[in-house]
Design an enzyme around this catalytic site. Structure first.
Site, mmCIF file in Angstrom:
data_model
loop_
_atom_site.group_PDB
_atom_site.id
_atom_site.type_symbol
_atom_site.label_atom_id
_atom_site.label_comp_id
_atom_site.label_asym_id
_atom_site.label_seq_id
_atom_site.Cartn_x
_atom_site.Cartn_y
_atom_site.Cartn_z
ATOM 1 N N LEU A 94 0.838 -1.212 0.000
ATOM 2 C CA LEU A 94 0.000 0.000 0.000
ATOM 3 C C LEU A 94 0.872 1.260 0.000
ATOM 4 C CD1 LEU A 94 -2.703 -1.011 2.632
ATOM 5 C CD2 LEU A 94 -2.751 -1.300 0.138
ATOM 6 N N HIS A 110 -0.528 -12.747 7.900
ATOM 7 C CA HIS A 110 0.756 -13.176 7.322
ATOM 8 C C HIS A 110 1.035 -14.617 7.769
ATOM 9 C CE1 HIS A 110 4.775 -12.805 5.646
ATOM 10 N NE2 HIS A 110 5.207 -13.385 6.747
ATOM 11 N N GLY A 149 5.735 -0.039 6.791
ATOM 12 C CA GLY A 149 6.719 -1.098 6.498
ATOM 13 C C GLY A 149 6.051 -2.310 5.867
ATOM 14 N N GLU A 180 -4.432 -19.573 9.876
ATOM 15 C CA GLU A 180 -4.689 -18.191 9.408
ATOM 16 C C GLU A 180 -6.186 -17.892 9.491
ATOM 17 O OE1 GLU A 180 -2.918 -17.000 5.628
ATOM 18 O OE2 GLU A 180 -1.623 -18.749 5.806
HETATM 19 C C1 GRF Z 1 -2.292 -17.033 2.419
HETATM 20 O O1 GRF Z 1 -1.266 -17.886 2.854
HETATM 21 C C2 GRF Z 1 -2.072 -15.665 3.004
HETATM 22 O O2 GRF Z 1 -1.436 -15.683 4.264
HETATM 23 C C3 GRF Z 1 -1.166 -15.050 2.025
HETATM 24 O O3 GRF Z 1 -1.753 -15.419 0.780
HETATM 25 C C4 GRF Z 1 -2.164 -16.792 0.901
HETATM 26 C C5 GRF Z 1 -3.431 -17.034 0.135
HETATM 27 O O4 GRF Z 1 -4.482 -16.479 0.821
HETATM 28 N N1 GRF Z 1 -1.062 -13.639 2.214
HETATM 29 P P1 GRF Z 1 -5.992 -16.595 0.266
HETATM 30 O O5 GRF Z 1 -6.325 -18.065 0.146
HETATM 31 O O6 GRF Z 1 -6.043 -15.902 -1.067
HETATM 32 O O7 GRF Z 1 -6.797 -15.916 1.332
#
Ligand code: GRF
Length: 201
Positions: A94, A110, A149, A180
């Site tokens: 961004l 993340h 950052g 996640e």
């Molecule tokens: C995930 O591992 C996320 O942490 C990373 O992108 C991957 C795919 O995420 N930033 P998604 O299935 O598109 O939500």
């Protein structure tokens, strides 16, 4: 009712985790008003369509100029009356103008235990390849606020995930992805409660 805009670039399983969290009632007082994808072919857009969520593409394909792209993003966020932005597999960095406009209202998921395996170049499968190459016995996932950052803002929630014998980047990614989804929903509850407490929507 907190209005959320989710920024995506890919498959959208984290977007789906938020949709399911809201539809199941686990996450209350919030709705996804808009999904913005940087990638016109992202399956995330199918997920938005299926759940009747407004979606749009703002990326290099239709806004090649970086400044115009940032302005289009900010306009779309403002028009959607966005209270909170979730970066869910969003693959662009961004612009500081956008961070400034929404400081403290942008969160990111993340796939590692920040500050390990994060920053420039640590995204998607590259994270898990680095984890395996390092020989550590555990990794994890992190939800954090976004600042100027890369993966450096204040941490909201983290959860550990074991690295198992014989793991490949794919098997590890799949195990971390489940965590996640779990901590993104939990972190969202924490952030929504904190915004409601401050009352400064
Ligand atoms: C995930 O591992 C996320 O942490 C990373 O992108 C991957 C795919 O995420 N930033 P998604 O299935 O598109 O939500």
């Amino acid at each position: 009712m907190l209005r959320i805009t989710v920024l995506v670039s890919g498959g959208g399983t984290n977007l789906q985790a938020v949709i399911d969290g809201i539809e199941s009632g686990f996450i209350q007082d919030a709705e996804i008003g808009l999904v913005i994808s940087s990638n016109p072919k992202a399956y995330s857009l199918e997920r938005a369509k299926k759940h009747n969520i407004k979606y749009m593409v703002i990326g290099k394909t239709n806004y090649p100029d970086a400044e115009a792209r940032t302005n289009a993003l900010i306009n779309a966020l403002d028009e959607a009356k966005t209270d909170l932005i979730i970066l869910a597999g969003y693959m662009s960095i961004l612009d500081s103008k956008m961070i400034e406009a929404y400081r403290g209202r942008i969160i990111n998921i993340h796939p590692s235990l920040i500050p390990q395996f994060c920053g420039q170049g640590f995204y998607g499968k590259h994270v898990h390849e680095a984890v395996l190459a390092s020989g550590v016995s555990e990794t994890g996932a992190t939800v954090h606020y976004v600042d100027e950052g890369i993966d450096t803002g204040p941490i909201i929630l983290q959860e550990k995930v074991p690295v198992l014998e014989g793991d490949t980047a794919d098997t590890l990614a799949a195990r971390v992805l489940k965590t996640e989804h779990k901590i993104l929903r939990e972190a969202l509850k924490i952030v929504i409660a904190s915004i409601n407490k401050k009352g400064d929507r």
